[in-house]
Enzyme design. Structure first.
Site, short mmCIF file in Angstrom:
data_model
loop_
_atom_site.label_atom_id
_atom_site.label_comp_id
_atom_site.label_asym_id
_atom_site.label_seq_id
_atom_site.Cartn_x
_atom_site.Cartn_y
_atom_site.Cartn_z
N GLU A 1 -4.02 7.09 -4.76
CA GLU A 1 -4.24 6.52 -6.09
C GLU A 1 -5.54 7.05 -6.69
O GLU A 1 -6.49 7.26 -5.95
CB GLU A 1 -4.36 4.98 -5.99
CG GLU A 1 -3.07 4.31 -5.68
CD GLU A 1 -3.23 2.79 -5.50
OE1 GLU A 1 -4.27 2.23 -5.90
OE2 GLU A 1 -2.31 2.18 -4.95
N HIS B 1 -1.28 -0.36 -9.91
CA HIS B 1 -1.96 -1.27 -8.96
C HIS B 1 -2.48 -2.54 -9.66
O HIS B 1 -3.68 -2.79 -9.72
CB HIS B 1 -3.09 -0.56 -8.22
CG HIS B 1 -3.42 -1.21 -6.91
ND1 HIS B 1 -3.80 -0.51 -5.79
CD2 HIS B 1 -3.41 -2.52 -6.53
CE1 HIS B 1 -4.02 -1.35 -4.80
NE2 HIS B 1 -3.80 -2.58 -5.22
N ARG C 1 0.84 -1.19 0.00
CA ARG C 1 0.00 0.00 0.00
C ARG C 1 0.88 1.25 0.00
O ARG C 1 1.90 1.30 0.70
CB ARG C 1 -0.90 0.05 1.24
CG ARG C 1 -2.10 -0.87 1.20
CD ARG C 1 -3.13 -0.42 0.14
NE ARG C 1 -4.30 -1.28 0.12
CZ ARG C 1 -4.47 -2.33 -0.70
NH1 ARG C 1 -3.53 -2.65 -1.56
NH2 ARG C 1 -5.58 -3.03 -0.67
#
Ligand code: DGY
Length: 317
Positions: A265, A283, A236
């Site tokens: 993000e 991601h 993360r």
């Protein structure tokens, strides 16, 4: 039938499964719901199948209708949900562990390879036909014999360790507690973060984002790394202080980075874009058909199981 709000589009087969089990409210346009819209849409719902893009902070959770009894997150990470706030409202939170371990570990290894072997520069040169083979062209860091530091030796960390070992890397790890010999599989444990980072020629961030791990990789801890270390993150974005990492790249303390996840993000710190030594992905950790199907099925099963008998094996709060 229980009424369930599904906040993001799922693959077709998973939406078909959900509609057989629930009175499901789908997000046909796969829009990113604002917190206000999510609260409004959950009116009359018994549960929410949420995604990592939904910010379920205390304020949002406190405004959810009383009918909502479960937040089933379509991810192994649940840093987007305030667990305490959910608990106070008697809302169960579940995640989707295990099913995404292999896919995410593959991306973890890709980040290591991409950063160490100068893949962004290689792609740019190949696309522009702007290269000539020579003995010293785009020399990168070979993994054989290199020390890999795994921050967070959970399922994904262990799978990365397993693959890295087969590539000849020497694995060290830092974790809240030492693993059994069986799970450790030859990796060297460091209780102390400083001692761990000082042997991490390549760092692989694999731990969950929590209050304790937020900005754990920062100006001070980056200094503990060997000169010219490589930093990768498959977990993360919140665990890394971007400004500090970019500054370490600028002055070559850090040789290269491999990142799949970012704070805020999908916007990432523009400082990364200026670096040829930044191997960056959007991601993709769990992005395979097999894994996304298994994750959605598990998120659906978690809700189904909960409403059938109150039990929930993937409960996290
Ligand atoms: C997760 O499940 O936490 C992954 O990051 C999703 O890709």
């Amino acid at each position: 039938m229980k009424k369930i709000l599904i906040t993001r589009r799922l693959l077709r087969s998973s939406e078909d499964k959900a509609s057989k089990i629930f009175d499901a409210k789908f997000n046909i346009n796969d829009e990113l719901y604002s917190q206000e819209k999510l609260i409004k849409l959950s009116d009359g719902c018994d549960g929410i199948l949420s995604a990592l893009t939904d910010k379920l902070d205390a304020e949002t959770i406190n405004k959810l209708p009383n009918s909502v009894k479960i937040l089933s997150n379509f991810a192994v990470g649940f840093g987007n949900i305030d667990l305490e706030a959910a608990k106070k409202r008697n809302i169960i939170v579940t995640n989707t562990p295990e099913v995404l371990t292999d896919a995410t570990a593959e991306i973890g290894i890709l980040l290591i390879l991409g950063a160490c072997r100068r893949v962004p520069e290689g792609i740019e040169a190949a696309q522009n036909s702007n290269w000539k083979w020579s003995a010293d062209y785009l020399i990168g860091k070979q993994l054989t014999g290199t020390r890999l530091g795994i921050l967070g030796m959970g399922r994904i960390g262990r799978k990365i360790a397993h693959i890295a070992k087969s590539l000849g890397m020497i694995v060290h790890y830092h974790n809240r507690s030492k693993l059994s010999d069986d799970k450790e599989n030859g990796a060297i444990y460091h209780k102390d973060l400083k001692s761990f980072l000082s042997v991490s020629d390549v760092l692989s961030v694999c731990c969950p984002a929590t209050k304790e791990t937020t900005d754990l990789i920062n100006k001070e801890t980056l200094e503990y790394l060997p000169q010219g270390a490589v930093v990768t993150n498959v977990a993360r974005g919140d665990i890394v202080n971007d400004d500090d990492l970019i500054e370490a790249l600028n002055r070559r303390k850090v040789y290269a980075v491999g990142l799949d996840v970012y704070k805020g993000e999908p916007n990432l710190n523009p400082g990364y874009l200026k670096h040829k030594s930044a191997f960056i992905l959007p991601h993709l950790g769990s992005a395979s058909k097999h894994t996304r199907t298994a994750m959605a099925d598990l998120a659906i099963d978690n809700i189904d199981e909960f409403f059938k008998d109150g039990s929930c094996k993937n409960k996290v709060n």
